[in-house]
Motif scaffolding. Structure first.
Motif, mmCIF file in Angstrom:
data_model
loop_
_atom_site.group_PDB
_atom_site.id
_atom_site.type_symbol
_atom_site.label_atom_id
_atom_site.label_comp_id
_atom_site.label_asym_id
_atom_site.label_seq_id
_atom_site.Cartn_x
_atom_site.Cartn_y
_atom_site.Cartn_z
ATOM 1 N N GLU A 123 0.714 -1.308 -0.055
ATOM 2 C CA GLU A 123 0.120 -0.115 0.052
ATOM 3 C C GLU A 123 0.764 1.345 0.070
ATOM 4 O OE1 GLU A 123 -2.784 0.322 3.186
ATOM 5 O OE2 GLU A 123 -3.009 -1.989 3.144
ATOM 6 N N PRO A 127 -1.675 2.976 -3.334
ATOM 7 C CA PRO A 127 -2.852 2.580 -2.402
ATOM 8 C C PRO A 127 -3.841 1.746 -2.778
ATOM 9 C CG PRO A 127 -2.259 5.053 -2.728
ATOM 10 C CD PRO A 127 -1.561 4.269 -3.854
ATOM 11 N N VAL A 130 -4.842 -1.864 -1.203
ATOM 12 C CA VAL A 130 -5.334 -1.997 0.187
ATOM 13 C C VAL A 130 -6.768 -2.677 -0.139
ATOM 14 C CG1 VAL A 130 -7.061 0.119 -0.361
ATOM 15 C CG2 VAL A 130 -6.379 -0.527 2.052
ATOM 16 N N SER A 202 0.835 -0.530 8.438
ATOM 17 C CA SER A 202 0.229 0.065 7.352
ATOM 18 C C SER A 202 -1.076 0.972 7.969
ATOM 19 C CB SER A 202 -0.649 -0.654 6.205
ATOM 20 O OG SER A 202 -1.687 -1.492 6.845
#
Length: 355
Positions: A123, A127, A130, A202
């Protein structure tokens, strides 16, 4: 118990020294460096002297009895056979090359060839990864694997990190993650209040653990045992293999089947190295790795059952909470994380793939 993660500088220095010592000790001529791949491997002449084998170093944070390790060893043997000795695999288990975040940097720089890393860490580079790391996104192991290596779904995502020096080759099943701690069985989010639980680093995992009732504390795997033992942590969250193999049962005997995550483990490779392979060798590489993924899945169930029995013999107390309570608790995280059109579309593809 594992050693603490080293700094990137120390790891690179130690790795370089080890490579030089190995070269000095060998009776065969050796050379460092690969075409287009930086210093991702060590070339060693075979007995006939006609083929130079490029040894691909692979970082791994688990022990040698892990299904992924065993599948990768078989992969290496098949790869060497398919490429006529042009490539071989050398595994470095037990965080010998550092914690996963550090080994990602080593792959990016070309210091090592590959690393197996948890999905949550990706991530930080895109992103949209995710989607595969959200709680309760997959209904089963079969559902997960039908998605993670389906090129129609993942191709763009896996290539999206190439500009950052690495490519995702594919994903292993990483088990079902559950909470364990040294205090009590977990039945509801209230039971996790005040408990510091180790998570993979994360933002998603930190928020997930907060919604589940606990406090998420990022930490390298090699430090967890000591941290729980000393009171820095109250527990962790992982599958039965890690729990038993790393002896966490000794200091955190309560294992609760929250079944909150099914995070994949990715094999990442230095992009320049991958691009430097001939078409024939790259095809062999990808075909044999696809077989290794299937092989790892075959090994997983038997190993988990054995790990659970070993943990129970060591004093583990397993319990089965009502997971719908936790599913409802983490629902706000989906709205928070599925913000881009790409992420929403990818999530929908995952859910459409439910069998």
């Amino acid at each position: 118990m594992k050693k603490r993660g080293k700094s990137l500088f120390a790891i690179v220095t130690a790795f370089a020294m080890a490579t030089m010592l190995a070269a000095c000790a060998s009776n065969n001529p050796t050379s460092t460096g690969v075409g287009g791949g930086g210093t991702t491997g060590t070339g060693t002449e075979t007995g006939t002297g006609s083929v130079q084998t490029q040894v691909l170093k692979v970082a791994f944070n688990q022990p040698e009895n892990h299904p992924q390790f065993k599948a990768m060893v078989e992969f290496g043997e098949k790869l060497k056979e398919r490429t006529g000795g042009a490539y071989s695999i050398e595994m470095y288990p037990n965080e010998l090359l550092g914690a996963q975040r550090e080994t990602i940097e080593l792959v990016q720089s070309g210091t090592i060839a590959m690393s197996i890393v948890a999905g949550s860490l990706m991530e930080n580079f895109n992103p949209d990864f995710v989607v595969f790391n959200l709680p309760y996104v997959f209904n089963s192991k079969e559902h997960q694997m039908s998605v993670l290596n389906n090129q129609e779904i993942v191709s763009d995502l896996y290539k999206s990190t190439e500009a950052q020096g690495m490519t995702v080759l594919g994903a292993f099943h990483g088990g079902v993650r559950n909470v364990y701690n040294k205090t009590k069985p977990i039945e509801t989010p209230e039971d996790l209040n005040g408990l510091k639980i180790r998570i993979i680093e994360s933002d998603t995992n930190i928020k997930m653990m907060s919604y589940m009732g606990g406090t998420g504390t990022p930490m390298g795997q090699g430090e967890v045992y000591t941290a729980i033992q000393s009171g820095v942590l109250d527990g962790g969250e992982n599958n039965e293999l890690i729990y038993a193999n790393l002896k966490h049962v000794e200091i955190a005997p309560y294992y609760s089947y929250t079944k909150h995550l099914m995070i994949p483990d990715y094999l990442i490779i230095n992009t320049s190295l991958l691009n430097s392979m001939s078409d024939e060798h790259r095809t062999a590489f990808l075909e044999e790795f696809s077989k290794a993924i299937d092989r790892e899945v075959e090994l997983w169930d038997a190993d988990v059952e054995a790990a659970k029995q070993a943990a129970e013999a060591a004093g583990a107390k397993f319990n089965e909470p009502d997971i719908t309570i936790f599913q409802n608790a983490v629902k706000p995280l989906l709205d928070e994380k599925l913000t881009s059109d790409n992420a929403k579309a990818l999530y929908q593809k995952v859910r459409d793939a439910v069998q």
